[in-house]
Design a protein around this motif. Structure first.
Motif, mmCIF file in Angstrom:
data_model
loop_
_atom_site.group_PDB
_atom_site.id
_atom_site.type_symbol
_atom_site.label_atom_id
_atom_site.label_comp_id
_atom_site.label_asym_id
_atom_site.label_seq_id
_atom_site.Cartn_x
_atom_site.Cartn_y
_atom_site.Cartn_z
ATOM 1 N N VAL A 534 -13.468 0.425 14.353
ATOM 2 C CA VAL A 534 -13.163 0.635 15.773
ATOM 3 C C VAL A 534 -12.638 -0.647 16.400
ATOM 4 O O VAL A 534 -11.679 -0.632 17.178
ATOM 5 C CB VAL A 534 -14.413 1.139 16.515
ATOM 6 C CG1 VAL A 534 -14.142 1.276 18.004
ATOM 7 C CG2 VAL A 534 -14.869 2.471 15.938
ATOM 8 N N LEU A 535 -13.248 -1.775 16.082
ATOM 9 C CA LEU A 535 -12.842 -3.048 16.647
ATOM 10 C C LEU A 535 -11.442 -3.431 16.199
ATOM 11 O O LEU A 535 -10.615 -3.880 17.003
ATOM 12 C CB LEU A 535 -13.836 -4.137 16.233
ATOM 13 C CG LEU A 535 -13.465 -5.587 16.550
ATOM 14 C CD1 LEU A 535 -13.487 -5.811 18.050
ATOM 15 C CD2 LEU A 535 -14.424 -6.552 15.868
ATOM 16 N N GLY A 536 -11.149 -3.271 14.916
ATOM 17 C CA GLY A 536 -9.840 -3.678 14.410
ATOM 18 C C GLY A 536 -8.720 -2.755 14.844
ATOM 19 O O GLY A 536 -7.634 -3.208 15.193
ATOM 20 N N GLY A 537 -8.964 -1.452 14.839
ATOM 21 C CA GLY A 537 -7.922 -0.493 15.194
ATOM 22 C C GLY A 537 -7.942 0.675 14.240
ATOM 23 O O GLY A 537 -7.571 0.537 13.070
ATOM 24 N N MET A 538 -8.401 1.832 14.726
ATOM 25 C CA MET A 538 -8.536 3.010 13.869
ATOM 26 C C MET A 538 -7.169 3.525 13.433
ATOM 27 O O MET A 538 -6.224 3.547 14.217
ATOM 28 C CB MET A 538 -9.291 4.109 14.623
ATOM 29 C CG MET A 538 -10.738 3.760 14.928
ATOM 30 S SD MET A 538 -11.530 4.965 16.018
ATOM 31 C CE MET A 538 -11.318 6.459 15.043
ATOM 32 N N GLY A 539 -7.086 3.913 12.163
ATOM 33 C CA GLY A 539 -5.863 4.503 11.649
ATOM 34 C C GLY A 539 -4.814 3.520 11.198
ATOM 35 O O GLY A 539 -3.723 3.926 10.795
ATOM 36 N N THR A 540 -5.098 2.210 11.241
ATOM 37 C CA THR A 540 -4.137 1.203 10.798
ATOM 38 C C THR A 540 -4.657 0.523 9.533
ATOM 39 O O THR A 540 -5.826 0.657 9.166
ATOM 40 C CB THR A 540 -3.909 0.147 11.884
ATOM 41 O OG1 THR A 540 -5.143 -0.549 12.130
ATOM 42 C CG2 THR A 540 -3.445 0.794 13.178
ATOM 43 N N ILE A 541 -3.780 -0.223 8.881
ATOM 44 C CA ILE A 541 -4.179 -0.953 7.680
ATOM 45 C C ILE A 541 -4.748 -2.325 8.049
ATOM 46 O O ILE A 541 -5.831 -2.706 7.614
ATOM 47 C CB ILE A 541 -2.984 -1.104 6.724
ATOM 48 C CG1 ILE A 541 -2.562 0.264 6.182
ATOM 49 C CG2 ILE A 541 -3.340 -2.040 5.565
ATOM 50 C CD1 ILE A 541 -1.346 0.223 5.280
ATOM 51 N N SER A 542 -4.018 -3.063 8.856
ATOM 52 C CA SER A 542 -4.440 -4.430 9.171
ATOM 53 C C SER A 542 -5.630 -4.464 10.112
ATOM 54 O O SER A 542 -6.404 -5.433 10.099
ATOM 55 C CB SER A 542 -3.274 -5.205 9.782
ATOM 56 O OG SER A 542 -2.741 -4.514 10.901
ATOM 57 N N GLY A 543 -5.816 -3.430 10.941
ATOM 58 C CA GLY A 543 -6.896 -3.435 11.912
ATOM 59 C C GLY A 543 -8.274 -3.598 11.294
ATOM 60 O O GLY A 543 -9.005 -4.547 11.618
ATOM 61 N N PRO A 544 -8.701 -2.704 10.380
ATOM 62 C CA PRO A 544 -10.025 -2.867 9.761
ATOM 63 C C PRO A 544 -10.166 -4.160 8.966
ATOM 64 O O PRO A 544 -11.267 -4.711 8.876
ATOM 65 C CB PRO A 544 -10.135 -1.647 8.842
ATOM 66 C CG PRO A 544 -9.235 -0.636 9.461
ATOM 67 C CD PRO A 544 -8.090 -1.416 10.026
ATOM 68 N N LEU A 545 -9.079 -4.656 8.377
ATOM 69 C CA LEU A 545 -9.162 -5.917 7.641
ATOM 70 C C LEU A 545 -9.497 -7.065 8.588
ATOM 71 O O LEU A 545 -10.366 -7.901 8.299
ATOM 72 C CB LEU A 545 -7.842 -6.188 6.916
ATOM 73 C CG LEU A 545 -7.420 -5.150 5.868
ATOM 74 C CD1 LEU A 545 -6.072 -5.534 5.252
ATOM 75 C CD2 LEU A 545 -8.477 -5.013 4.778
ATOM 76 N N VAL A 546 -8.808 -7.103 9.734
ATOM 77 C CA VAL A 546 -9.084 -8.145 10.725
ATOM 78 C C VAL A 546 -10.467 -7.953 11.335
ATOM 79 O O VAL A 546 -11.237 -8.906 11.508
ATOM 80 C CB VAL A 546 -7.996 -8.149 11.814
ATOM 81 C CG1 VAL A 546 -8.354 -9.120 12.932
ATOM 82 C CG2 VAL A 546 -6.648 -8.509 11.217
ATOM 83 N N GLY A 547 -10.800 -6.698 11.677
ATOM 84 C CA GLY A 547 -12.093 -6.427 12.269
ATOM 85 C C GLY A 547 -13.243 -6.804 11.348
ATOM 86 O O GLY A 547 -14.247 -7.384 11.782
#
Length: 609
Positions: A534-547
């Motif tokens: 949720v913090l990184g960005g749901m549905g993206t690749i880079s979002g959960p990696l950064v989160g």
């Protein structure tokens, strides 16, 4: 209807649609005050801030910044650059494609907060303001002046992002056309008649992406290598507000447009930058954090298939990580394993993924007909059932398989084609130790998971997941087999978690039931995994990696707070979700869900035109 957009600002005339700032200073004077304060802030970092080296970082030198002065220097430089860009300085206007005023506010706040935090820390640690040298007083006044000047600037609405990876080619064309019309209108409104900047050639766009990746590696390396507590807190302040300033200026959206246009180059460059991380470390201390971050990030990316793409709230996902870890540990040749089996790594990794997938199907088959909170409760129950089951398989309460609370210990290091991951190795003149070896291996696993996620999301089944997430009833009415589609998502996510768990078992030497709780102080656990998505960005690749990187790094660095660690961490999450609820790196669809009221007037006015 008035279009509220941004443009290259000129001090003499404010763009149409802007509103007054927080204080009564004329915007032209405020802009000059903010820019001048930024310049003076830069100068102050080359002066001594205290007379004694007792404060960490040694801020006693003249001529070059050190410690927290470097972070204040960055804040002052951003304030100055955004301020000069607002004056239309040639060569700097590209810094603020969505307008400079909001970016100036956040950059000035970053410099002010870091500088005043440093001054307060010096006074508290050394015993009063008498310990400040002239440079400390200068930076206090300079950052305060820059902040006051920035608060006089008008509030403006940023222009929409011209690209989005989720859009079709026709949608991207239409959105780009609306974006160009917006910029032209804003240019006329601000007193300039310059057309939008020409597109960069392909090689220049790739160079921008490479520079952004190098900057990201530098920021991460600096953050993970902070030497003392005050420096890490200053890093959080500067990095957080600096990123917000770049987002308000439109740089993040512009970079997202370039990365979506050159997706293969971005992916290859990102993994090359990540592979360079162990070679930037002088010992194995920070490579340890790096490999755990990769494990956490890989599992979060697998959960993103379930939550981000399919829209299924899974609160027991960490159990699949445990299934993979226990499976790999049992066939690794450990003396604690009840099975006298020692499979090669590729076989144990595939077996861990396969067993986790089977568990995903077994759990998903009877439960995926539920929706929403009911499904979340069932998955939470599965996570607890797994932990209690492996805890009771100790030979007393149940069969002797997992050794109960003692877990499976003494898991041997991997040895792949004669390469012992437990030993130091020299590569191109660099010495990499045990955790650096596992970091590079886990990076390959992460690459596999990223490719699977990307290919799945772009496939027919991926579009079905998104349809189920957006409106399951409508998707079922259109002929999508909702149960089968959700079961595939559940099974695939479980398999990816099991794959990561097979590496975790060898990295940690021991697997125990306490590692796989719903909520635990040390990630990964189900609560932190969901927060990373949720913090990184749901549905993206880079979002959960950064989160995942942030959610692992920040608690690890905030241990000096003791009992207040989770309080401070929770407050940071609350603030982030308040001001950026769509996540750090969201896709455009999710961005519109949270900021529809800001985008709608602009789109309607352009459609009317």
């Amino acid at each position: 209807m008035t279009t509220q957009t941004t443009s290259p600002q000129t001090p003499a005339k404010e763009p149409a649609g802007s509103t007054a700032g927080l204080i009564g200073i004329p915007p032209n004077i405020g802009r000059a005050l903010a820019t001048g304060g930024g310049i003076l802030t830069i100068i102050s970092t080359f002066l001594a801030w205290t007379w004694t080296s007792a404060f960490p970082g040694d801020l006693t030198f003249y001529g070059y910044p050190g410690g927290l002065q470097v972070l204040v220097l960055i804040g002052g430089a951003l304030t100055t650059l955004f301020g000069l860009s607002s004056y239309g300085v040639k060569g700097l206007r590209w810094l603020t494609p969505a307008g400079a005023d909001s970016a100036i506010k956040l950059a000035a706040l970053a410099a002010f907060a870091t500088a005043w935090y440093t001054i307060i820390a010096i006074s508290s640690k050394l015993g009063g303001l008498a310990n400040l040298e002239p440079g400390g007083w200068v930076v206090a006044v300079a950052t305060l002046a820059a902040l006051v000047g920035s608060l006089s600037l008008p509030f403006q609405r940023p222009a929409p992002d011209p690209y989005d990876p989720d859009d079709t080619a026709w949608e991207q064309f239409r959105h780009q056309r609306r974006y160009d019309v917006t910029v032209v209108k804003a240019a006329f409104a601000s007193g300039t008649t310059k057309a939008p900047a020409h597109k960069l050639p392909a090689y220049a766009e790739i160079l921008v992406i490479v520079a952004a990746l190098a900057l990201g590696l530098t920021v991460f390396t600096y953050g993970i290598g902070t030497e003392y507590d005050e420096q890490f807190i200053g890093f959080l302040i500067t990095a957080g507000l600096g990123f917000a300033a770049a987002a308000k200026a439109g740089l993040v959206n512009r970079l997202s447009a370039l990365t979506s246009k050159h997706r293969n180059v971005t992916m290859i460059g990102a993994f090359v930058a990540a592979a360079a991380f162990p070679f930037t470390q002088s010992d194995d201390q920070y490579a340890t954090i790096g490999v755990y971050i990769l494990i956490f990030a890989t599992v979060a990316l697998g959960l993103n298939i379930v939550v981000g793409l399919a829209g299924l709230l899974d609160l027991g996902y960490v159990a699949f990580l445990g299934v993979g870890a226990y499976t790999a540990a049992m066939v690794s040749g450990s003396p604690s394993s009840p099975f006298d089996i020692h499979l090669p790594f590729w076989a144990s990794a595939l077996l861990g993924a396969a067993v986790a997938m089977v568990f995903g199907v077994l759990i998903g088959a009877p439960t995926l007909r539920l929706r929403g909170d009911y499904l979340a409760i069932v998955t939470l129950g599965f996570g607890e059932i797994f932990r209690i089951t492996v805890l009771n398989m100790d030979g007393t309460s149940g069969p002797d398989i997992t050794n109960g609370s003692n877990g499976i210990s003494s898991i041997p290091n991997l040895n792949i084609l004669g390469f012992d991951f437990g030993q130091e190795h020299s590569i191109a003149g660099f010495t990499i130790a045990r955790f650096a070896n596992y970091f590079l291996l886990m990076l390959l696993i992460t690459l596999v998971v990223v490719i699977v996620f990307r290919r799945s999301g772009d496939s027919r089944i991926g579009r079905a997941w998104v349809a189920i997430r957006e409106d399951e009833t409508a998707a079922l009415a259109m002929g999508i087999n909702g149960f089968r589609v959700k079961l595939i998502a559940f099974a695939l996510g479980a398999a990816l978690a099991g794959l990561a768990g097979s590496v975790q078992a060898h990295v940690t030497y021991t697997v125990t039931p306490e590692q796989y709780q719903f909520a635990h102080v040390v990630p990964p656990n189900s609560a932190f995994l969901l927060a990373a998505v949720v913090l990184g960005g749901m549905g993206t690749i880079s979002g959960p990696l950064v989160g995942a990187a942030l959610l692992y790094l920040i608690p690890a660095k905030l241990q000096f707070l003791g009992d207040y660690q989770l309080l401070a961490f929770g407050l940071a999450l609350v603030l982030l979700m308040r001001f950026r609820p769509e996540g750090l790196i969201p896709n455009r669809r999710r961005q519109l869900e949270f900021h529809e009221e800001a985008e709608a007037p602009t789109v309607l006015s352009k459609a009317g035109a």
